[in-house]
Design a protein around this motif. Structure first.
Motif, PDB file in Angstrom:
ATOM      1  N   ALA A  46    -141.051  20.281  10.353  1.00 23.44           N
ATOM      2  CA  ALA A  46    -140.949  19.528   9.101  1.00 23.44           C
ATOM      3  C   ALA A  46    -141.937  20.043   8.064  1.00 23.44           C
ATOM      4  O   ALA A  46    -141.627  20.121   6.868  1.00 23.44           O
ATOM      5  N   CYS A  47    -143.134  20.416   8.510  1.00 27.28           N
ATOM      6  CA  CYS A  47    -144.140  20.893   7.548  1.00 27.28           C
ATOM      7  C   CYS A  47    -143.704  22.194   6.903  1.00 27.28           C
ATOM      8  O   CYS A  47    -143.941  22.420   5.714  1.00 27.28           O
ATOM      9  N   VAL A  48    -143.071  23.059   7.676  1.00 29.09           N
ATOM     10  CA  VAL A  48    -142.596  24.326   7.130  1.00 29.09           C
ATOM     11  C   VAL A  48    -141.463  24.091   6.149  1.00 29.09           C
ATOM     12  O   VAL A  48    -141.424  24.674   5.061  1.00 29.09           O
ATOM     13  N   GLN A  49    -140.548  23.215   6.514  1.00 28.28           N
ATOM     14  CA  GLN A  49    -139.397  22.941   5.652  1.00 28.28           C
ATOM     15  C   GLN A  49    -139.810  22.377   4.296  1.00 28.28           C
ATOM     16  O   GLN A  49    -139.191  22.671   3.272  1.00 28.28           O
ATOM     17  N   ASN A  50    -140.882  21.584   4.278  1.00 31.96           N
ATOM     18  CA  ASN A  50    -141.256  20.880   3.049  1.00 31.96           C
ATOM     19  C   ASN A  50    -142.423  21.501   2.294  1.00 31.96           C
ATOM     20  O   ASN A  50    -142.915  20.900   1.337  1.00 31.96           O
ATOM     21  N   CYS A  51    -142.879  22.675   2.700  1.00 36.18           N
ATOM     22  CA  CYS A  51    -143.967  23.340   1.974  1.00 36.18           C
ATOM     23  C   CYS A  51    -143.408  23.902   0.652  1.00 36.18           C
ATOM     24  O   CYS A  51    -142.570  24.802   0.663  1.00 36.18           O
ATOM     25  N   PRO A  52    -143.867  23.394  -0.502  1.00 39.28           N
ATOM     26  CA  PRO A  52    -143.276  23.833  -1.771  1.00 39.28           C
ATOM     27  C   PRO A  52    -143.683  25.239  -2.194  1.00 39.28           C
ATOM     28  O   PRO A  52    -143.026  25.839  -3.048  1.00 39.28           O
ATOM     29  N   SER A  53    -144.755  25.765  -1.634  1.00 45.16           N
ATOM     30  CA  SER A  53    -145.225  27.082  -2.061  1.00 45.16           C
ATOM     31  C   SER A  53    -144.826  28.190  -1.100  1.00 45.16           C
ATOM     32  O   SER A  53    -145.167  29.360  -1.325  1.00 45.16           O
ATOM     33  N   GLY A  54    -144.129  27.842  -0.015  1.00 46.14           N
ATOM     34  CA  GLY A  54    -143.708  28.854   0.943  1.00 46.14           C
ATOM     35  C   GLY A  54    -144.864  29.463   1.723  1.00 46.14           C
ATOM     36  O   GLY A  54    -144.778  30.605   2.186  1.00 46.14           O
TER      37      GLY A  54
END
Length: 252
Positions: free
Chosen positions: A188-196
């Motif tokens: 989930a943290c990877v999916q929602n990281c806005p800066s990639g």
């Protein structure tokens, strides 16, 4: 560290580009929601609050205009040689799951907290309080993750339930669930990281982005000289950031 690292055909890992991280905390919020972590009664008390993903602020300790900061997201490092496993007296935590994910079996945990003391990354949390959600917020609970009772230890699981869902989706499409496409399973943290800044995948699969990222000359792991052989890698083009990843002497 004593012992040796266990090898798995599939080795899930995360690569975090610190230079891209803005410290926004989206990874922390998405982790809390995805994994049914209750609103914290004392969120400012870091000794008694729970945050499977925590963002640290780093500084080079230099004065303006040479002052510089960075943000370091810290999930469970999923050690290949996890210190928490060998000290658990009831085998509530183990390193035998496919994918190399360190498991946590909540019904077995007796709350002794040996694993909390043994973890050099401080990623394990003891439940000091009964999990309570404000009225109405209980409707946001995910059916995919169990709610932990007070008195047990919990930690990041790399959103293990998402792996199960990804394998089911692969089977439905007639694909091999043991050879998922890059991006078919992400936390989930990877999916929602806005800066990639966060990437996730099979570290051993050449078709996955993380397989190449960990070969970067700027890649490093936290406290690498302990020999824990973690499955979380960091990348920074700044030397002072890389050096903060381990306990270097001034002469090194």
């Amino acid at each position: 560290m004593s012992g040796h690292s266990k090898e798995f055909p599939i080795t899930w890992g995360m690569v975090i580009d610190i230079d891209k991280c803005t410290g926004c905390g989206a990874c922390m919020a998405s982790c809390q929601t995805e994994n049914n972590i209750e609103p914290q009664p004392e969120a400012s008390n870091k000794l008694r609050s729970t945050s499977w993903m925590l963002v640290y602020e780093l500084t080079n300790d230099k004065a303006f205009p040479n002052h510089d900061i960075a943000f370091l997201p810290r999930p469970c490092q999923q050690c290949g040689n996890p210190p928490c496993v060998s000290v658990c007296p009831v085998i509530a935590t183990d390193k035998n799951e496919d994918g190399g994910i360190v498991s946590q079996v909540y019904p077995r945990c007796i709350g002794c907290r040996y694993c909390v003391a043994a973890c050099p990354y401080h990623v394990r949390y003891f439940g000091w309080y009964d999990p309570i959600w404000p009225e109405g917020m209980e409707k946001t609970l995910s059916p995919l993750t169990s709610v932990r009772p007070r008195g047990v230890v919990e930690k990041c699981s790399f959103c293990h339930h998402r792996w199960n869902l990804a394998k089911d989706a692969a089977r439905a499409q007639g694909k091999n669930p043991d050879s998922l496409d890059d991006g078919a399973y992400v936390t989930a943290c990877v999916q929602n990281c806005p800066s990639g800044a966060l990437s996730f995948g099979d570290l051993k699969n050449p078709k996955h982005k993380v397989h190449e990222l960990i070969k970067s000359p700027n890649a490093f792991r936290l406290l690498e000289r302990l020999g824990t052989n973690t499955q979380v890698y960091y990348i920074s083009r700044r030397e002072w950031v890389r050096k903060l990843g381990d306990n270097y002497l001034k002469s090194e």
